[in-house]
Design a protein around this motif. Sequence first.
Motif, PDB file in Angstrom:
ATOM      1  N   VAL A  36       0.915  -1.263   0.105  1.00  0.00           N
ATOM      2  CA  VAL A  36      -0.077  -0.179  -0.019  1.00  0.00           C
ATOM      3  C   VAL A  36       0.846   1.184  -0.081  1.00  0.00           C
ATOM      4  O   VAL A  36       0.415   2.172  -0.691  1.00  0.00           O
ATOM      5  CB  VAL A  36      -1.097   0.133   1.250  1.00  0.00           C
ATOM      6  N   PHE A  37       1.921   1.491   0.852  1.00  0.00           N
ATOM      7  CA  PHE A  37       2.694   2.411   1.043  1.00  0.00           C
ATOM      8  C   PHE A  37       3.640   2.743  -0.288  1.00  0.00           C
ATOM      9  O   PHE A  37       3.779   3.867  -0.564  1.00  0.00           O
ATOM     10  CB  PHE A  37       3.505   2.587   2.308  1.00  0.00           C
ATOM     11  N   THR A  38       3.956   1.455  -0.778  1.00  0.00           N
ATOM     12  CA  THR A  38       4.945   1.699  -1.943  1.00  0.00           C
ATOM     13  C   THR A  38       4.150   2.271  -3.146  1.00  0.00           C
ATOM     14  O   THR A  38       4.378   3.001  -3.967  1.00  0.00           O
ATOM     15  CB  THR A  38       5.535   0.229  -2.302  1.00  0.00           C
ATOM     16  N   PHE A  39       2.757   1.576  -3.407  1.00  0.00           N
ATOM     17  CA  PHE A  39       1.805   2.129  -4.442  1.00  0.00           C
ATOM     18  C   PHE A  39       1.461   3.421  -4.058  1.00  0.00           C
ATOM     19  O   PHE A  39       1.647   4.495  -5.353  1.00  0.00           O
ATOM     20  CB  PHE A  39       0.669   1.147  -4.466  1.00  0.00           C
ATOM     21  N   LEU A  40       1.245   3.734  -3.000  1.00  0.00           N
ATOM     22  CA  LEU A  40       1.069   5.498  -2.864  1.00  0.00           C
ATOM     23  C   LEU A  40       1.938   6.335  -2.988  1.00  0.00           C
ATOM     24  O   LEU A  40       1.951   7.498  -2.937  1.00  0.00           O
ATOM     25  CB  LEU A  40       0.228   5.388  -1.422  1.00  0.00           C
ATOM     26  N   ILE A  45       4.975  11.420  -6.895  1.00  0.00           N
ATOM     27  CA  ILE A  45       6.222  11.475  -7.730  1.00  0.00           C
ATOM     28  C   ILE A  45       5.986  11.740  -9.193  1.00  0.00           C
ATOM     29  O   ILE A  45       6.375  12.330  -9.947  1.00  0.00           O
ATOM     30  CB  ILE A  45       7.113  10.275  -7.439  1.00  0.00           C
ATOM     31  N   LEU A  46       5.004  10.845  -9.661  1.00  0.00           N
ATOM     32  CA  LEU A  46       4.499  10.836 -10.905  1.00  0.00           C
ATOM     33  C   LEU A  46       3.541  12.185 -11.393  1.00  0.00           C
ATOM     34  O   LEU A  46       3.965  12.526 -12.283  1.00  0.00           O
ATOM     35  CB  LEU A  46       3.727   9.556 -11.214  1.00  0.00           C
ATOM     36  N   TYR A  47       2.779  12.739 -10.586  1.00  0.00           N
ATOM     37  CA  TYR A  47       2.217  13.820 -10.948  1.00  0.00           C
ATOM     38  C   TYR A  47       2.587  15.177 -10.606  1.00  0.00           C
ATOM     39  O   TYR A  47       2.430  16.031 -11.679  1.00  0.00           O
ATOM     40  CB  TYR A  47       0.670  13.821 -10.215  1.00  0.00           C
ATOM     41  N   VAL A  72       9.160   7.499 -14.864  1.00  0.00           N
ATOM     42  CA  VAL A  72       9.583   6.221 -14.760  1.00  0.00           C
ATOM     43  C   VAL A  72       9.700   5.716 -13.338  1.00  0.00           C
ATOM     44  O   VAL A  72       9.426   4.572 -12.924  1.00  0.00           O
ATOM     45  CB  VAL A  72      11.221   6.106 -15.290  1.00  0.00           C
ATOM     46  N   ILE A  73      10.229   6.621 -12.450  1.00  0.00           N
ATOM     47  CA  ILE A  73      10.110   6.352 -10.974  1.00  0.00           C
ATOM     48  C   ILE A  73       8.652   6.070 -10.351  1.00  0.00           C
ATOM     49  O   ILE A  73       8.681   5.158  -9.689  1.00  0.00           O
ATOM     50  CB  ILE A  73      11.079   7.259 -10.146  1.00  0.00           C
ATOM     51  N   GLY A  74       7.780   7.006 -10.726  1.00  0.00           N
ATOM     52  CA  GLY A  74       6.230   6.930 -10.481  1.00  0.00           C
ATOM     53  C   GLY A  74       5.809   5.556 -10.639  1.00  0.00           C
ATOM     54  O   GLY A  74       4.891   4.761  -9.857  1.00  0.00           O
ATOM     55  N   ILE A  75       6.077   5.347 -11.766  1.00  0.00           N
ATOM     56  CA  ILE A  75       5.485   3.903 -12.503  1.00  0.00           C
ATOM     57  C   ILE A  75       6.215   2.671 -11.704  1.00  0.00           C
ATOM     58  O   ILE A  75       5.338   1.815 -11.605  1.00  0.00           O
ATOM     59  CB  ILE A  75       5.458   3.879 -14.146  1.00  0.00           C
ATOM     60  N   LEU A  76       7.367   2.701 -11.824  1.00  0.00           N
ATOM     61  CA  LEU A  76       8.083   1.523 -11.172  1.00  0.00           C
ATOM     62  C   LEU A  76       7.590   1.362  -9.479  1.00  0.00           C
ATOM     63  O   LEU A  76       7.589   0.197  -9.186  1.00  0.00           O
ATOM     64  CB  LEU A  76       9.502   1.691 -10.993  1.00  0.00           C
ATOM     65  N   LEU A  77       7.443   2.529  -8.859  1.00  0.00           N
ATOM     66  CA  LEU A  77       6.910   2.284  -7.599  1.00  0.00           C
ATOM     67  C   LEU A  77       5.522   1.706  -7.386  1.00  0.00           C
ATOM     68  O   LEU A  77       4.934   0.978  -6.458  1.00  0.00           O
ATOM     69  CB  LEU A  77       7.220   3.717  -6.908  1.00  0.00           C
ATOM     70  N   MET A  78       4.691   1.906  -8.301  1.00  0.00           N
ATOM     71  CA  MET A  78       3.225   1.692  -8.405  1.00  0.00           C
ATOM     72  C   MET A  78       3.632  -0.031  -8.703  1.00  0.00           C
ATOM     73  O   MET A  78       2.721  -0.969  -8.384  1.00  0.00           O
ATOM     74  CB  MET A  78       2.217   2.357  -9.314  1.00  0.00           C
ATOM     75  N   ALA A 109      12.809  14.099  -8.639  1.00  0.00           N
ATOM     76  CA  ALA A 109      11.526  14.279  -8.946  1.00  0.00           C
ATOM     77  C   ALA A 109      11.048  15.157  -7.801  1.00  0.00           C
ATOM     78  O   ALA A 109      10.083  14.990  -6.935  1.00  0.00           O
ATOM     79  CB  ALA A 109      10.762  13.030  -8.781  1.00  0.00           C
ATOM     80  N   ASN A 110      11.544  16.520  -7.786  1.00  0.00           N
ATOM     81  CA  ASN A 110      11.214  17.340  -6.901  1.00  0.00           C
ATOM     82  C   ASN A 110      10.939  17.021  -5.321  1.00  0.00           C
ATOM     83  O   ASN A 110       9.895  16.950  -4.889  1.00  0.00           O
ATOM     84  CB  ASN A 110       9.755  18.092  -7.358  1.00  0.00           C
ATOM     85  N   PHE A 111      12.181  16.782  -4.909  1.00  0.00           N
ATOM     86  CA  PHE A 111      12.191  16.142  -3.567  1.00  0.00           C
ATOM     87  C   PHE A 111      11.453  15.099  -3.260  1.00  0.00           C
ATOM     88  O   PHE A 111      10.732  14.918  -2.022  1.00  0.00           O
ATOM     89  CB  PHE A 111      11.784  17.362  -2.456  1.00  0.00           C
TER      90      PHE A 111
END
Length: 165
Positions: A36-40, A45-47, A72-78, A109-111
């Motif tokens: 849950v936390f990894t997906f959230l 980061i993506l948006y 890429v980071i946001g999609i990989l985390l989800m 990705a902006n902090f």
Amino acid sequence: MHSEFPEVRPGLRAKVADARSRFSEWRGERPFWAGVFTFLAGPPILYLPYVNLGFGNIPLALSTTSGAGSLVIGILLMVLGFTLWRNQHLRVFAGVATLLLALVSFPVANFGGLLLGLICALLGGSLACAWTPPDAAEPPSASVNGTGEVVAAENVDVPLDGHPA
């Protein structure tokens, strides 16, 4: 005494109790909260690098040169969040990958999505690395009887072969 909510279907309580029991069992067999936390961690980061925020009359543009890196980071985390739910044997790999992506998201990705994604990813990765599968010899803590009521483990009849009746 008059009930405010009439009984819609007689077997609905038993079905809901059974579904809740099955979900609780499914959740206990995998690193659920790590997923849950990894997906959230992914959506902030993506948006956030692609949106222009405004506080009153002051525009706040978070556009960076590494928008593709944030994507890429946001999609990989989800994807890693779903991986923790579906393939719990990959929990250490997914946890370490989540921690590394969280640290990379800070400058890229902006902090780390204004620290929202960074904190969620660090929490999810840490939970994934620390999670251990439940012991197979451990008895269940609670069970649902035939009427849909949850009963404590000491009230469940367990025969000598170890399987509930």
